[in-house]
Design a protein around this motif. Structure first.
Motif, mmCIF file in Angstrom:
data_model
loop_
_atom_site.group_PDB
_atom_site.id
_atom_site.type_symbol
_atom_site.label_atom_id
_atom_site.label_comp_id
_atom_site.label_asym_id
_atom_site.label_seq_id
_atom_site.Cartn_x
_atom_site.Cartn_y
_atom_site.Cartn_z
ATOM 1 N N ASP A 33 0.743 -1.080 0.018
ATOM 2 C CA ASP A 33 0.000 -0.219 -0.046
ATOM 3 C C ASP A 33 0.966 1.181 0.055
ATOM 4 O O ASP A 33 0.415 2.238 -0.474
ATOM 5 N N TYR A 34 1.891 1.217 0.815
ATOM 6 C CA TYR A 34 2.863 2.515 0.944
ATOM 7 C C TYR A 34 4.411 2.057 0.626
ATOM 8 O O TYR A 34 4.522 0.818 1.005
ATOM 9 N N ASP A 35 5.154 2.927 0.025
ATOM 10 C CA ASP A 35 6.550 2.722 0.247
ATOM 11 C C ASP A 35 7.004 2.789 1.649
ATOM 12 O O ASP A 35 8.001 2.044 2.113
ATOM 13 N N LEU A 36 6.366 3.632 2.355
ATOM 14 C CA LEU A 36 6.954 3.992 3.639
ATOM 15 C C LEU A 36 5.643 4.245 4.643
ATOM 16 O O LEU A 36 4.936 4.917 4.380
ATOM 17 N N PHE A 37 5.401 3.517 5.876
ATOM 18 C CA PHE A 37 4.578 3.986 6.756
ATOM 19 C C PHE A 37 5.196 4.404 8.011
ATOM 20 O O PHE A 37 6.057 3.755 8.728
ATOM 21 N N VAL A 38 4.877 5.277 8.447
ATOM 22 C CA VAL A 38 5.426 6.054 9.778
ATOM 23 C C VAL A 38 4.482 5.988 11.003
ATOM 24 O O VAL A 38 3.379 6.494 10.842
ATOM 25 N N ILE A 39 5.149 5.508 12.123
ATOM 26 C CA ILE A 39 4.253 5.296 13.213
ATOM 27 C C ILE A 39 4.745 6.567 14.334
ATOM 28 O O ILE A 39 5.902 6.215 14.718
ATOM 29 N N GLY A 40 3.930 7.588 14.227
ATOM 30 C CA GLY A 40 4.298 8.538 15.286
ATOM 31 C C GLY A 40 4.392 10.128 14.395
ATOM 32 O O GLY A 40 4.990 10.077 13.400
#
Length: 450
Positions: free
Chosen positions: A4-11
């Motif tokens: 779904d994403y190249d990058l998923f950030v938590i925060g």
């Protein structure tokens, strides 16, 4: 496999937002980000920014007293906490809006939800949604913790200070680190009677001894009751406040008690260990020099790694992550010679080694001077400041610079450039002084004191 994403950030704090928007805006990556609370994170919402605004507010009584001594006619009542707090809340709302716009601009898709790691490429959101990503970056930050003592739930933590309905008449602050000392000075300046308990023999452990001694002296002179060798044994409701029994057997009632006794990384119940991410003894995420965990697709930056817990460091780590992962330029994070400031009154600015640390490594010369600054000596105030350089005998490099003075945070930023560049004592000596200033002492000290 398509993600779904190249990058998923938590925060959605400073580090996570920087990494997300740069990856999306400058490398074209498809990026998602989840934040369970408010965008801006600890620094913007419940840390550096509101704290510094409180520092400004707390300094006005001293300024007005100085103004009277200089001949001005100045009259001031007490602080209108509700008016100040309303303006503070409005400013934080404005800043949160800016952070949201920073993400929306380059097309980062945001989720107001708590996130857990399901597998090396999958994140579960508290909304029930599941997303996949080629890379996952954890920038979940940290949180203040209460000590394990009876009645600890009766005490506040630093987050709570920004939500008080009224300024307390008196408060006990437990802890001796920079957060405890900063809030002690803030609340004293705002009009509260402040007592500070610290279990050690001197506040600000880890900072240069000469500097911390002067900060303690100045805090006491301003009326803060610092009690070293003292800790809280038990809290209970009593007499309209919080009844505190200390480790020396004494009892006292305080309107409020605030714990500033440590912070923990936000890693609880995130599914990290289940997918193979290693956690350290304090719950921090263990990473390598490139912020990569034991799981190749998962990275972590900022306070959640418990390396150097400062906002500008988290931002640098986020930038290095993007450079490494999305630009193909492996970039380790440089954690050496980071300038920092403690916003006590007076402030403490520091970069490099303390005198104590340096002496363990090599022979050093110490150049140090403490004096009454012109601005307040003119009106017979007893304020003192400190300018100090720690110098290698062998290389003549300045290994450390420590300043205790008003605006020390501004001064140490400039001194930090020279120290980071490897300036020698002779480089400082060759620099012409700016007169009359406090900081000219950094370039005019000729003979070592030890």
């Amino acid at each position: 496999m398509a993600f779904d994403y190249d990058l998923f950030v938590i925060g959605g704090g400073s580090g996570g937002v920087r990494a997300a928007r740069v990856a999306a805006g400058e490398t074209g990556a498809k990026v998602g980000l989840a934040e369970m609370d408010r965008y801006g994170g600890t620094c913007v919402i419940r840390g550096c920014v509101p704290k510094k605004l409180m520092v400004f507010a707390s300094a006005f009584p001293g300024m007005m007293e100085d103004a009277r001594e200089y001949g001005w006619t100045v009259e001031a009542g007490g602080l209108d906490w509700k008016a100040f707090h309303a303006r503070l809340a409005g400013e934080l709302d404005r800043l949160e809006g800016i952070y949201r716009k920073l993400l929306a601009g380059p097309g980062v898709e945001t989720f107001d939800a708590r996130a857990r790691i399901k597998d090396p490429h999958t994140v579960e959101l508290s909304t029930g949604q599941t997303v996949t990503a080629k890379h996952i970056l954890i920038a979940a930050g940290g949180r203040p913790v209460r000590p394990d003592v009876p009645g600890a739930e009766l005490g506040l933590v630093s987050d709570d200070i920004f939500h008080m309905d009224a300024l307390p008449n008196n408060i006990l602050i437990v802890g001796g680190g920079f957060i405890a000392c900063e809030f002690a000075c803030i609340l004293k300046g705002m009009g509260a009677n402040v007592t500070l308990f610290y279990r050690g023999d001197q506040i600000l452990r880890g900072f240069d001894d000469e500097a911390r001694d002067l900060v303690a002296e100045e805090m006491r002179r301003k009326g803060i009751d610092i009690r070293t060798g003292t800790n809280v044994a038990e809290l209970s409701d009593g007499y309209g406040g919080v009844l505190v029994k200390d480790t020396n057997g004494a009892e006292m009632v305080y309107e409020k008690v605030m714990f500033a006794t440590g912070r923990s990384p936000n890693t609880h119940d995130m599914g990290l260990e289940e997918v193979g991410v290693e956690l350290g003894r304090y719950g921090e995420i263990v990473v390598d020099a490139y912020s990569q965990t034991k799981v190749p697709s998962i990275y972590a930056i900022g306070d959640v790694t418990n390396r150097v817990n400062l906002t500008p460091v988290a931002i640098r780590e986020g930038m290095a992550f993007v450079e490494t992962v999305f630009r193909g330029n492996p970039t380790p994070v440089d954690h050496e010679l980071i300038p920092s400031a403690v916003f006590t009154q007076p402030e403490l600015g520091t970069v490099g080694l303390t005198e104590e640390e340096a002496k363990k490594q090599e022979e050093v010369e110490i150049y140090s001077t403490s004096f009454r600054p012109m601005q307040t000596s003119f009106i017979d105030r007893a304020d003192k400041v400190l300018m100090k350089l720690v110098v290698s005998k062998a290389t003549r490099k300045v290994l450390g610079c420590h300043i205790v003075a008003p605006q020390a945070g501004e001064l140490i930023q400039m001194a930090g450039i020279a120290v980071k560049m490897g300036a020698t004592k002779e480089d400082f000596d060759r620099t012409v002084a700016v007169h009359p200033t406090m900081s000219e002492e950094l370039v005019t000290m000729r003979a070592p004191v030890r």
